[in-house]
Design a protein around this motif. Structure first.
Motif, PDB file in Angstrom:
ATOM      1  N   GLN A   1       0.970  -1.110  -0.113  1.00  0.00           N
ATOM      2  CA  GLN A   1      -0.154   0.020  -0.101  1.00  0.00           C
ATOM      3  C   GLN A   1       0.807   1.294   0.169  1.00  0.00           C
ATOM      4  OE1 GLN A   1      -3.049   0.272  -0.432  1.00  0.00           O
ATOM      5  NE2 GLN A   1      -3.335   2.422  -0.334  1.00  0.00           N
ATOM      6  N   VAL A   2       1.829   1.317   0.852  1.00  0.00           N
ATOM      7  CA  VAL A   2       2.894   2.477   0.809  1.00  0.00           C
ATOM      8  C   VAL A   2       3.682   2.544  -0.445  1.00  0.00           C
ATOM      9  CG1 VAL A   2       5.155   3.130   1.811  1.00  0.00           C
ATOM     10  CG2 VAL A   2       3.219   2.263   3.400  1.00  0.00           C
TER      11      VAL A   2
ATOM     12  N   ARG B   1       2.375   1.522  -3.385  1.00  0.00           N
ATOM     13  CA  ARG B   1       1.475   2.061  -4.478  1.00  0.00           C
ATOM     14  C   ARG B   1       1.045   3.525  -4.232  1.00  0.00           C
ATOM     15  NH1 ARG B   1      -2.386  -1.766  -3.684  1.00  0.00           N
ATOM     16  NH2 ARG B   1      -1.367  -3.013  -5.193  1.00  0.00           N
ATOM     17  N   GLU B   2       1.083   4.075  -3.001  1.00  0.00           N
ATOM     18  CA  GLU B   2       0.671   5.342  -2.766  1.00  0.00           C
ATOM     19  C   GLU B   2       1.995   6.241  -3.177  1.00  0.00           C
ATOM     20  OE1 GLU B   2      -0.895   6.153   0.902  1.00  0.00           O
ATOM     21  OE2 GLU B   2      -2.322   4.735   0.591  1.00  0.00           O
TER      22      GLU B   2
ATOM     23  N   ALA C   1       2.050   6.547  -6.942  1.00  0.00           N
ATOM     24  CA  ALA C   1       1.116   7.650  -7.453  1.00  0.00           C
ATOM     25  C   ALA C   1       1.389   9.108  -7.182  1.00  0.00           C
ATOM     26  CB  ALA C   1      -0.359   7.291  -6.729  1.00  0.00           C
ATOM     27  N   ALA C   2       1.989   9.067  -5.827  1.00  0.00           N
ATOM     28  CA  ALA C   2       2.514  10.428  -5.441  1.00  0.00           C
ATOM     29  C   ALA C   2       3.673  11.061  -6.335  1.00  0.00           C
ATOM     30  CB  ALA C   2       2.973  10.354  -4.104  1.00  0.00           C
TER      31      ALA C   2
ATOM     32  N   PRO D   1       0.270  15.809  -2.438  1.00  0.00           N
ATOM     33  CA  PRO D   1      -0.239  14.524  -1.446  1.00  0.00           C
ATOM     34  C   PRO D   1       0.757  14.461  -0.472  1.00  0.00           C
ATOM     35  CG  PRO D   1       0.176  14.047  -4.070  1.00  0.00           C
ATOM     36  CD  PRO D   1       0.681  15.477  -3.905  1.00  0.00           C
TER      37      PRO D   1
ATOM     38  N   ALA E   1       1.496  11.423   0.476  1.00  0.00           N
ATOM     39  CA  ALA E   1       2.130  10.268   0.047  1.00  0.00           C
ATOM     40  C   ALA E   1       3.406  10.416  -0.528  1.00  0.00           C
ATOM     41  CB  ALA E   1       1.274   9.145  -0.655  1.00  0.00           C
ATOM     42  N   CYS E   2       3.595  12.017  -0.747  1.00  0.00           N
ATOM     43  CA  CYS E   2       4.942  12.149  -1.393  1.00  0.00           C
ATOM     44  C   CYS E   2       6.220  11.813  -0.281  1.00  0.00           C
ATOM     45  CB  CYS E   2       5.191  13.630  -1.586  1.00  0.00           C
ATOM     46  SG  CYS E   2       4.179  14.292  -2.981  1.00  0.00           S
TER      47      CYS E   2
ATOM     48  N   GLN F   1       6.640   9.271   2.826  1.00  0.00           N
ATOM     49  CA  GLN F   1       5.780   8.439   3.984  1.00  0.00           C
ATOM     50  C   GLN F   1       7.034   7.784   4.658  1.00  0.00           C
ATOM     51  OE1 GLN F   1       2.723   5.713   1.974  1.00  0.00           O
ATOM     52  NE2 GLN F   1       3.927   6.314   0.146  1.00  0.00           N
TER      53      GLN F   1
END
Lengths: 421, 421
Positions: free
Chosen positions: B13-14, B16-17, B20-21, B178, B180-181, B183
């Protein structure tokens, strides 16, 4: 054939000699390297009879082993193939030497002067399939870029490769360079490949040239960096503001100029605003070339095409097959590319400044184009003068890899006795 | 704590985000990225109380778990440490943005215009040990270079890192980016590291910062490229034609300026022609600094020193210990370096033009110097403005790695409808 222990020992010996030779190459002048390349060209020319005899052995064995016509054709060293090898050596000799170039020298407040010097990677391992002319191609690029080379060609070409290796060795000797600057692996045992890709102490980088299966296996098993690309799933996006004549010419060329190449378009994205105006015309042209079309539902409402499955968007056809998708916006086109592209080459056709600028900035592929055919993604078309491969990785080399991709940069510092306070 | 399956799912999940970020970051302007960095600085300043409370939890737990004084010191977020973090964010905001730089544009005979654009790598994973200030340091360098960051700090610092992560998230939100840039991995489970280094679909490069054991383990297990250096076995060679005052100052500084750093000299090579003139004087100075000397036989005939074993030449002491070898020539010095150096930094002290030139050309290390202390091999001293690490690899980044080392270049092509003939 050597047993496995002997293969490992043999490859260690090859690696050790390559590492030693690479130190001699760093110190070799541009003139000496060019002299070796020219001497190799002369040796090849003088060895045409031997090359024909040795190549015939490979061709005979190939026929006995049931190789198909295409493979036999690639294996054949015709007079024109040898002419090409000789011409290639002379062209590489004529290229500028990338090594030793010093850039970005500047003084720092401490008084030291700092910059970068371009240097060879060291030892390059090249693994390829049946074409024996790759032996000369790879040898010349490694030598010119100051790298020792370990070449492992396909076992079907072993006699041809050994004969070529003799010419290379004589050329190196003529220029006063160690023969170990270019070594052709003398065993056809597959264990040699396994050894070559797991000797980081002797080999700095591996360049596999061949089918996807070979490259995947090498990438998975190598403990050494690999310069490679697996797929070329290239896209052309015809934007709503495209010049439709340019769009027609580019979309046709990108698919039909050659089918079996990595920079051919595999998926055409068309903005809904211009789909009706361009797709029927394009579909006729593709049909005339014998290209099978696979389209999304909206595409199939406009032209005759088979239904494209999700797998089609992720497939490199390398064949007269094209998948077509109609998109509602630049964003949808870039989303599709981000999801399915192999990050090789994508091109937008548009007359719109801001959309072109966004596409160039945001699309994350090794080559990104505006109003040009994806077929231009090529070392020669880009002016590199040579190409050892195309990389879809982001680390180190990206896109077409020429001599510079076989080099690195080290930092150099000129001082006058400076110490750190 | 999450179980292993959950850790794998969480890290996916980390990843994937982050991916996207990273697309949002490529599109973000320099101004927006700088705004985020400045906002993070303000958030840190406003959160000093929270940071102190959360850091105290880590320090208490550390004391309970018997961490030694040095580790506790590194773990502590003192007011001055926070001042440093804030200042660091502002300095990175002030650096030029490496992304989007276009170079080498030229027209080709086909009419296309080809060049390169500097672009982020994508997603960078940083694995580090107890210092919580690295969280800000790594986040700021990744953000400025347009990369999404996944930060995995030491479990001892988890409360501090979570509090810092809050400030980072608020800063990103303030700039409209975002979260998530950047994490910060929220679990201390070690399986998270294993997942992070084996997700090539989500992570483009790993930068480990820490001890040799950590870096070796990560390099061995990673399926993603790793920017790293393992050892700094740096050499100073005092040539026969050295200015002996410069030699004295450089050899003393390279060893004694700081001991626990990778760019400290570990072996001094002295040409036999000047050994008598320089070694006794240097030995006195080293002794005054408390440096233990280990020498070859010839060295021990001139100065008091323990006998150096073969292992000494291959050891990074990171301590007040120096091995000394007397050599007969530049060639012998370069042979010794080729055999034992970790390819970090080597320096020659000489007034001789040709020998200096040979040393600079032939020594294969990430930094090669003439008449300067090895201690200058550092991103700040080289003017990079920042340093995320030092690489002794040759592929991609080499030597001190700043913002540019976190970027790549893609090819861009501007056409007017060109197709390939």
């Amino acid at each position: 054939m050597l047993d496995t222990v002997s293969v490992a020992e043999y490859m260690t010996q090859v690696g050790r000699e390559a590492r030693a030779a690479s130190r001699a190459l760093v110190a070799a002048s541009t003139g000496v390297k060019n002299e070796a390349l020219q001497a190799m060209a002369r040796e090849l020319d003088a060895a045409r009879d031997t090359l024909a005899t040795e190549n015939a052995k490979d061709l005979d064995a190939g026929r006995e082993n049931g190789l198909d016509a295409a493979l036999l054709d690639r294996l054949a060293l015709k007079p024109a193939t040898i002419d090409g090898m000789i011409e290639g050596l002379r062209q590489v000799a004529a290229l500028p030497d990338p090594c030793g170039e010093i850039t970005d020298m500047s003084y720092r407040p401490s008084g030291i002067q700092v910059g970068k010097m371009r240097v060879p990677l060291g030892v390059v391992g090249i693994i390829y399939e049946s074409r024996p002319n790759v032996t000369i191609d790879a040898a010349s690029l490694c030598l010119k870029s100051g790298n020792a080379a370990i070449l492992r060609g396909g076992s079907e070409a072993i006699h041809s490769n050994r004969a070529i290796a003799e010419c290379i060795a004589r050329g190196l000797r003529a220029a006063g360079l160690p023969e170990a600057c270019v070594q052709v692996v003398q065993t056809t045992d597959r264990a040699a490949v396994g050894a070559l890709i797991t000797m980081p102490e002797f080999v700095d980088v591996i360049v596999p040239r061949g089918g996807k299966g070979l490259i995947e296996r090498i990438s998975r098993e190598a403990s050494v960096p690999v310069i490679k690309h697996l797929d070329g799933i290239c896209h052309v996006y015809i934007d709503a503001k495209a010049d439709l004549d340019k769009a027609f010419a580019i979309a046709l060329n990108a698919k039909t100029h050659r089918y079996g190449v990595c920079n051919a378009m595999e998926t055409l994205l068309v903005d809904a605003a211009v789909a009706e105006a361009i797709l029927p015309r394009l579909a006729d042209a593709y049909r005339a070339e014998g290209v099978e079309l696979r389209g999304c539902e909206k595409t199939r409402a406009l032209v005759t095409a088979n239904a494209a499955s999700d797998e089609d968007w992720a497939t490199e056809y390398l064949a007269p097959v094209l998948s077509i998708k109609i998109v509602e916006s630049l964003e949808e086109a870039m989303d599709h590319i981000a999801r399915y592209s192999s990050q090789h080459t994508e091109s937008i056709v548009t007359e719109d400044y801001s959309r072109g600028r966004r596409f160039i900035t945001e699309v994350d592929s090794s080559s990104v184009m505006i109003n040009a055919s994806t077929r231009f993604a090529d070392g020669f078309e880009y002016g590199l003068g040579a190409e050892i491969g195309i990389s879809t990785d982001k680390i180190h080399a990206r896109g077409p890899v020429g001599l510079e991709g076989l080099t690195s940069q080290k930092w150099i510092v000129f001082g006058d006795g400076q110490i750190r306070h």
